[in-house]
Design a protein around this motif. Structure first.
Motif, PDB file in Angstrom:
ATOM      1  N   THR A 190       0.806  -1.226   0.000  1.00 48.49           N
ATOM      2  CA  THR A 190       0.000   0.000   0.000  1.00 48.49           C
ATOM      3  C   THR A 190       0.837   1.274   0.000  1.00 48.49           C
ATOM      4  O   THR A 190       0.296   2.365  -0.135  1.00 48.49           O
ATOM      5  CB  THR A 190      -0.934   0.027   1.224  1.00 48.49           C
ATOM      6  OG1 THR A 190      -0.139   0.110   2.417  1.00 48.49           O
ATOM      7  CG2 THR A 190      -1.804  -1.217   1.280  1.00 48.49           C
ATOM      8  N   LYS A 191       2.142   1.104   0.178  1.00 46.81           N
ATOM      9  CA  LYS A 191       3.071   2.235   0.175  1.00 46.81           C
ATOM     10  C   LYS A 191       2.684   3.315   1.194  1.00 46.81           C
ATOM     11  O   LYS A 191       2.729   4.519   0.926  1.00 46.81           O
ATOM     12  CB  LYS A 191       3.195   2.839  -1.229  1.00 46.81           C
ATOM     13  CG  LYS A 191       3.824   1.867  -2.233  1.00 46.81           C
ATOM     14  CD  LYS A 191       3.950   2.494  -3.600  1.00 46.81           C
ATOM     15  CE  LYS A 191       4.734   1.572  -4.544  1.00 46.81           C
ATOM     16  NZ  LYS A 191       4.073   0.256  -4.736  1.00 46.81           N
ATOM     17  N   CYS A 192       2.270   2.854   2.354  1.00 51.03           N
ATOM     18  CA  CYS A 192       1.975   3.750   3.471  1.00 51.03           C
ATOM     19  C   CYS A 192       2.060   2.931   4.750  1.00 51.03           C
ATOM     20  O   CYS A 192       2.181   1.700   4.708  1.00 51.03           O
ATOM     21  CB  CYS A 192       0.591   4.393   3.326  1.00 51.03           C
ATOM     22  SG  CYS A 192      -0.791   3.241   3.463  1.00 51.03           S
ATOM     23  N   ASN A 193       1.988   3.593   5.893  1.00 53.02           N
ATOM     24  CA  ASN A 193       1.977   2.876   7.161  1.00 53.02           C
ATOM     25  C   ASN A 193       0.633   2.200   7.374  1.00 53.02           C
ATOM     26  O   ASN A 193      -0.420   2.793   7.125  1.00 53.02           O
ATOM     27  CB  ASN A 193       2.265   3.834   8.320  1.00 53.02           C
ATOM     28  CG  ASN A 193       3.719   4.254   8.366  1.00 53.02           C
ATOM     29  OD1 ASN A 193       4.606   3.477   8.006  1.00 53.02           O
ATOM     30  ND2 ASN A 193       3.976   5.479   8.798  1.00 53.02           N
TER      31      ASN A 193
ATOM     32  N   ALA B 109      -6.419  -2.200  -6.572  1.00 57.95           N
ATOM     33  CA  ALA B 109      -6.906  -1.192  -7.505  1.00 57.95           C
ATOM     34  C   ALA B 109      -5.972  -1.077  -8.714  1.00 57.95           C
ATOM     35  O   ALA B 109      -4.750  -1.154  -8.581  1.00 57.95           O
ATOM     36  CB  ALA B 109      -7.030   0.155  -6.809  1.00 57.95           C
ATOM     37  N   THR B 110      -6.582  -0.874  -9.869  1.00 59.39           N
ATOM     38  CA  THR B 110      -5.819  -0.692 -11.111  1.00 59.39           C
ATOM     39  C   THR B 110      -6.024   0.693 -11.704  1.00 59.39           C
ATOM     40  O   THR B 110      -5.360   1.041 -12.682  1.00 59.39           O
ATOM     41  CB  THR B 110      -6.244  -1.741 -12.156  1.00 59.39           C
ATOM     42  OG1 THR B 110      -7.656  -1.613 -12.415  1.00 59.39           O
ATOM     43  CG2 THR B 110      -5.949  -3.154 -11.670  1.00 59.39           C
ATOM     44  N   GLN B 111      -6.945   1.466 -11.133  1.00 56.42           N
ATOM     45  CA  GLN B 111      -7.300   2.765 -11.694  1.00 56.42           C
ATOM     46  C   GLN B 111      -6.742   3.899 -10.847  1.00 56.42           C
ATOM     47  O   GLN B 111      -6.745   3.838  -9.617  1.00 56.42           O
ATOM     48  CB  GLN B 111      -8.833   2.900 -11.779  1.00 56.42           C
ATOM     49  CG  GLN B 111      -9.508   1.807 -12.589  1.00 56.42           C
ATOM     50  CD  GLN B 111      -9.055   1.787 -14.028  1.00 56.42           C
ATOM     51  OE1 GLN B 111      -9.211   2.766 -14.755  1.00 56.42           O
ATOM     52  NE2 GLN B 111      -8.489   0.661 -14.458  1.00 56.42           N
ATOM     53  N   GLU B 112      -6.289   4.946 -11.537  1.00 60.12           N
ATOM     54  CA  GLU B 112      -5.843   6.151 -10.846  1.00 60.12           C
ATOM     55  C   GLU B 112      -7.049   6.871 -10.244  1.00 60.12           C
ATOM     56  O   GLU B 112      -8.147   6.816 -10.794  1.00 60.12           O
ATOM     57  CB  GLU B 112      -5.124   7.074 -11.829  1.00 60.12           C
ATOM     58  CG  GLU B 112      -3.835   6.503 -12.404  1.00 60.12           C
ATOM     59  CD  GLU B 112      -2.740   6.359 -11.361  1.00 60.12           C
ATOM     60  OE1 GLU B 112      -2.848   6.998 -10.292  1.00 60.12           O
ATOM     61  OE2 GLU B 112      -1.790   5.618 -11.615  1.00 60.12           O
TER      62      GLU B 112
ATOM     63  N   ALA C  58      -2.090   3.552  -6.786  1.00 62.86           N
ATOM     64  CA  ALA C  58      -0.792   3.743  -6.136  1.00 62.86           C
ATOM     65  C   ALA C  58      -0.746   3.155  -4.732  1.00 62.86           C
ATOM     66  O   ALA C  58       0.320   2.759  -4.250  1.00 62.86           O
ATOM     67  CB  ALA C  58      -0.448   5.237  -6.087  1.00 62.86           C
ATOM     68  N   HIS C  59      -1.898   3.084  -4.063  1.00 66.84           N
ATOM     69  CA  HIS C  59      -1.911   2.672  -2.647  1.00 66.84           C
ATOM     70  C   HIS C  59      -2.922   1.568  -2.332  1.00 66.84           C
ATOM     71  O   HIS C  59      -2.678   0.780  -1.403  1.00 66.84           O
ATOM     72  CB  HIS C  59      -2.230   3.884  -1.763  1.00 66.84           C
ATOM     73  CG  HIS C  59      -1.216   4.973  -1.845  1.00 66.84           C
ATOM     74  ND1 HIS C  59      -0.001   4.914  -1.180  1.00 66.84           N
ATOM     75  CD2 HIS C  59      -1.216   6.144  -2.524  1.00 66.84           C
ATOM     76  CE1 HIS C  59       0.698   6.005  -1.436  1.00 66.84           C
ATOM     77  NE2 HIS C  59      -0.019   6.777  -2.246  1.00 66.84           N
ATOM     78  N   TYR C  60      -4.024   1.514  -3.035  1.00 62.95           N
ATOM     79  CA  TYR C  60      -5.120   0.626  -2.635  1.00 62.95           C
ATOM     80  C   TYR C  60      -4.917  -0.774  -3.197  1.00 62.95           C
ATOM     81  O   TYR C  60      -5.554  -1.203  -4.155  1.00 62.95           O
ATOM     82  CB  TYR C  60      -6.462   1.233  -3.040  1.00 62.95           C
ATOM     83  CG  TYR C  60      -6.932   2.266  -2.030  1.00 62.95           C
ATOM     84  CD1 TYR C  60      -8.028   2.041  -1.203  1.00 62.95           C
ATOM     85  CD2 TYR C  60      -6.228   3.452  -1.857  1.00 62.95           C
ATOM     86  CE1 TYR C  60      -8.423   2.966  -0.250  1.00 62.95           C
ATOM     87  CE2 TYR C  60      -6.607   4.390  -0.900  1.00 62.95           C
ATOM     88  CZ  TYR C  60      -7.706   4.133  -0.107  1.00 62.95           C
ATOM     89  OH  TYR C  60      -8.082   5.043   0.840  1.00 62.95           O
TER      90      TYR C  60
END
Length: 251
Positions: free
Chosen positions: A27-30, A112-115, A119-121
């Motif tokens: 997810t590129k987040c904490n 997720a594949t859509q902007e 990027a995270h989901y």
């Protein structure tokens, strides 16, 4: 336990409830999660089986661990419980906190594949791959005895993860799950945003479609639904569609 930051721990029913944070590569987040560990796991006397619980819309990692009442039973049976969060948070995506059905608290356990969500989901990968490996590496857990359950959106997630990974989960339970998201408002809205308009992509995260082509060992699933549930009445959940899929598959 490299990469894990201990936030809190509390003694409870001959074990501990711990809250951890870690940076997620998916997810590129904490991300945060709770884990209940019985004493035999805390002292490394034995590797214990683990239950993963997936929460529903608007929930976070605390709902089940604080309200579910499961801990005395887990203690008695010497089972660990992991309660992850339901989505990435504070990613900076514009509008992620504006709608309780989309974004924060509404990850829907898809990649997720859509902007801008892609990027995270990535909650499917986070749940099936990343957090489980992290748990196995960090705690005294028997990775051959993994089970999953969830409620509402989390019930949907439990069904999808189990049907897409035949033979992996020892038990699967879903309480008032969103069974056919491709045909309900809870699903069409999120799938369009996260996955786009191709319904073949939706089917990869739709239990009523996945069960029709399930090809694996017998998978007993407990699906519990009350008929006075307002979301059942409004056809958001549609367990009958899932049952029809089971019959179509002769499963």
């Amino acid at each position: 336990m490299a990469g894990l930051e201990l936030i809190s721990k509390n003694r409870c029913f001959d074990g501990e409830v711990r809250k951890y944070s870690h940076f997620s590569a998916s997810t590129k987040c904490n991300m945060t999660f709770n884990i209940y560990l019985p004493d035999v796991a805390l002292t490394n006397k034995e590797k214990v089986p683990v239950l993963f619980y997936l929460s529903g819309l608007t929930c976070n990692e605390d709902n089940m661990i604080t309200k579910g009442g499961a801990l005395p039973y887990l203690s008695r049976e010497r089972i660990a419980l992991v309660t992850p969060d339901t989505s990435p948070r504070a990613t900076g995506i514009d509008g992620e906190d504006d709608d309780w059905e989309l974004g924060t608290g509404a990850g829907f356990y898809v990649d997720a594949t859509q902007e801008p969500w892609s990027a995270h989901y990535k909650m499917y990968s986070y749940m099936q791959l990343e957090i489980q490996q992290l748990i196995f590496e960090s705690f005294s857990i028997d990775s051959s005895r993994v089970s999953i359950f969830g409620h509402s959106m989390g019930g949907h997630g439990a069904l999808v993860l189990s049907l897409r990974n035949p033979g992996y989960y020892k038990s699967v339970s879903a309480f008032a799950p969103i069974c056919h998201p491709s045909t309900s408002n809870w699903g069409q809205k999120q799938f369009t945003a996260y996955l786009g308009l191709n319904k073949d992509d939706w089917a990869e995260y739709d239990a009523s479609e996945l069960v029709k082509r399930y090809d694996g060992p017998p998978l007993p699933i407990l699906l519990d639904q009350g008929d006075c549930d307002q979301f059942y009445s409004s056809k958001q959940l549609q367990p009958v569609h899932y049952y029809a899929g089971v019959l179509d598959a002769d499963y």
